[in-house]
Design a protein around this motif. Structure first.
Motif, mmCIF file in Angstrom:
data_model
loop_
_atom_site.group_PDB
_atom_site.id
_atom_site.type_symbol
_atom_site.label_atom_id
_atom_site.label_comp_id
_atom_site.label_asym_id
_atom_site.label_seq_id
_atom_site.Cartn_x
_atom_site.Cartn_y
_atom_site.Cartn_z
ATOM 1 N N LEU A 11 0.847 -1.188 0.000
ATOM 2 C CA LEU A 11 0.000 0.000 0.000
ATOM 3 C C LEU A 11 0.880 1.234 0.000
ATOM 4 O O LEU A 11 1.729 1.381 0.880
ATOM 5 C CB LEU A 11 -0.910 -0.006 1.233
ATOM 6 N N THR A 12 0.675 2.077 -0.982
ATOM 7 C CA THR A 12 1.370 3.359 -1.047
ATOM 8 C C THR A 12 0.333 4.467 -0.966
ATOM 9 O O THR A 12 -0.677 4.429 -1.687
ATOM 10 C CB THR A 12 2.183 3.487 -2.354
ATOM 11 N N ASP A 81 5.312 6.424 9.407
ATOM 12 C CA ASP A 81 4.476 5.228 9.549
ATOM 13 C C ASP A 81 4.862 4.149 8.541
ATOM 14 O O ASP A 81 4.345 3.020 8.610
ATOM 15 C CB ASP A 81 2.997 5.571 9.359
ATOM 16 N N SER A 82 5.732 4.484 7.612
ATOM 17 C CA SER A 82 6.155 3.509 6.597
ATOM 18 C C SER A 82 6.846 2.334 7.279
ATOM 19 O O SER A 82 7.838 2.496 8.000
ATOM 20 C CB SER A 82 7.107 4.167 5.594
ATOM 21 N N ALA A 83 6.295 1.158 7.046
ATOM 22 C CA ALA A 83 6.783 -0.052 7.720
ATOM 23 C C ALA A 83 5.987 -1.236 7.177
ATOM 24 O O ALA A 83 5.084 -1.063 6.354
ATOM 25 C CB ALA A 83 6.582 0.057 9.235
ATOM 26 N N VAL A 84 6.334 -2.424 7.664
ATOM 27 C CA VAL A 84 5.519 -3.602 7.382
ATOM 28 C C VAL A 84 4.644 -3.859 8.610
ATOM 29 O O VAL A 84 5.148 -3.907 9.737
ATOM 30 C CB VAL A 84 6.382 -4.846 7.083
ATOM 31 N N GLY A 103 2.037 -10.010 6.101
ATOM 32 C CA GLY A 103 2.407 -8.611 6.277
ATOM 33 C C GLY A 103 1.902 -7.700 5.173
ATOM 34 O O GLY A 103 1.661 -8.133 4.043
ATOM 35 N N THR A 104 1.736 -6.443 5.523
ATOM 36 C CA THR A 104 1.365 -5.389 4.574
ATOM 37 C C THR A 104 2.473 -4.360 4.563
ATOM 38 O O THR A 104 2.799 -3.792 5.613
ATOM 39 C CB THR A 104 0.035 -4.724 4.967
ATOM 40 N N HIS A 105 3.066 -4.163 3.385
ATOM 41 C CA HIS A 105 4.157 -3.201 3.241
ATOM 42 C C HIS A 105 3.554 -1.832 2.930
ATOM 43 O O HIS A 105 3.036 -1.604 1.840
ATOM 44 C CB HIS A 105 5.107 -3.650 2.130
ATOM 45 N N LEU A 106 3.649 -0.921 3.881
ATOM 46 C CA LEU A 106 3.050 0.414 3.763
ATOM 47 C C LEU A 106 4.125 1.456 3.506
ATOM 48 O O LEU A 106 5.119 1.528 4.238
ATOM 49 C CB LEU A 106 2.289 0.766 5.045
#
Lengths: 110, 114
Positions: A11-12, A81-84, A103-106
């Motif tokens: 998610l970007t 907040d960028s993280a998995v 996991g969700t890679h944000l």
């Protein structure tokens, strides 16, 4: 089929956006955990919940036991907040170890 | 502040060598977990202890992996002999009364087996 499924995988978003990450599970649980893994690799527990809703700062976690679904929300997202974000469950019946989603890679862009 | 420590942080070894990873749980925590993270499989449970007794090691390849808690302040994970497919990050975590409690993760040991 994995016992814990997360969506989306990636998610970007732009800074300030409201973020939702979803987790569905197919087993009985005693608790559900949301974890955060930063690019450096360290894992931090954000929430542990077995019912209802929890809030910590800009993070909110909800769980619907009947639907076997949980969501993690981030309000006013920020690049830091960028993280998995990883959903994990403790299965019912006394098994204390966690079973993890993929996991969700944000990524939050400024 | 209290935290889980793991040593070494990085380990590069050759296939066939013995590898020992160590974990110091947070003082007072009675449950210790070993997890492994790979790109393909993600995070998975290897084994865990409560009050130093092994409760579940079903996630561990029994022929080459062993986990012990010699005392309340030390947990060890040993691989003998190591293989390239063991390359992963190994995390230790501790808690007071899992599953009804938060698990605190160590920084991990990044293992590369050549």
């Amino acid at each position: 089929k994995n016992e814990v499924e997360q969506s989306p995988q990636n998610l970007t978003a732009q800074e300030g956006e409201f973020i939702t990450i979803n987790c569905s599970y197919s087993v009985g649980i005693s608790a559900l955990h949301w974890l955060q893994q930063h690019p450096g690799g360290g894992i931090v527990s954000l929430f542990m919940l077995s019912s209802g809703k929890k809030k910590h700062g800009r993070l909110i976690a909800t769980i619907n036991i009947q639907e076997k679904h949980s969501s993690l929300h981030i309000t006013a997202s920020h690049p830091r907040d960028s993280a998995v974000y990883i959903c994990a469950v403790s299965k019912a019946g006394g098994a204390d170890g966690l079973t993890f989603g993929k996991g969700t890679h944000l990524i939050i862009q400024p | 502040d209290a935290r889980v420590t793991q040593t070494p942080r990085h380990k590069v070894t050759e296939m066939g060598q013995e590898v020992t990873m160590r974990c110091q749980p947070i003082l007072g925590h009675n449950t210790v977990f070993w997890y492994r993270q790979t790109m393909m499989q993600g995070l998975e449970l290897l084994a865990y202890f409560r009050n130093r007794a092994p409760l579940d090691d079903s996630g561990m390849p029994k022929d080459r992996f062993s986990a012990e808690m010699p005392d309340a302040t030390l947990a060890t994970l040993k691989i003998q002999p190591s293989e390239p497919r063991d390359s992963a990050v190994y995390f230790c975590a501790s808690g007071v009364r899992a599953p009804q409690d938060t698990q605190y993760f160590g920084p991990g040991t990044r293992l590369t087996v050549l």
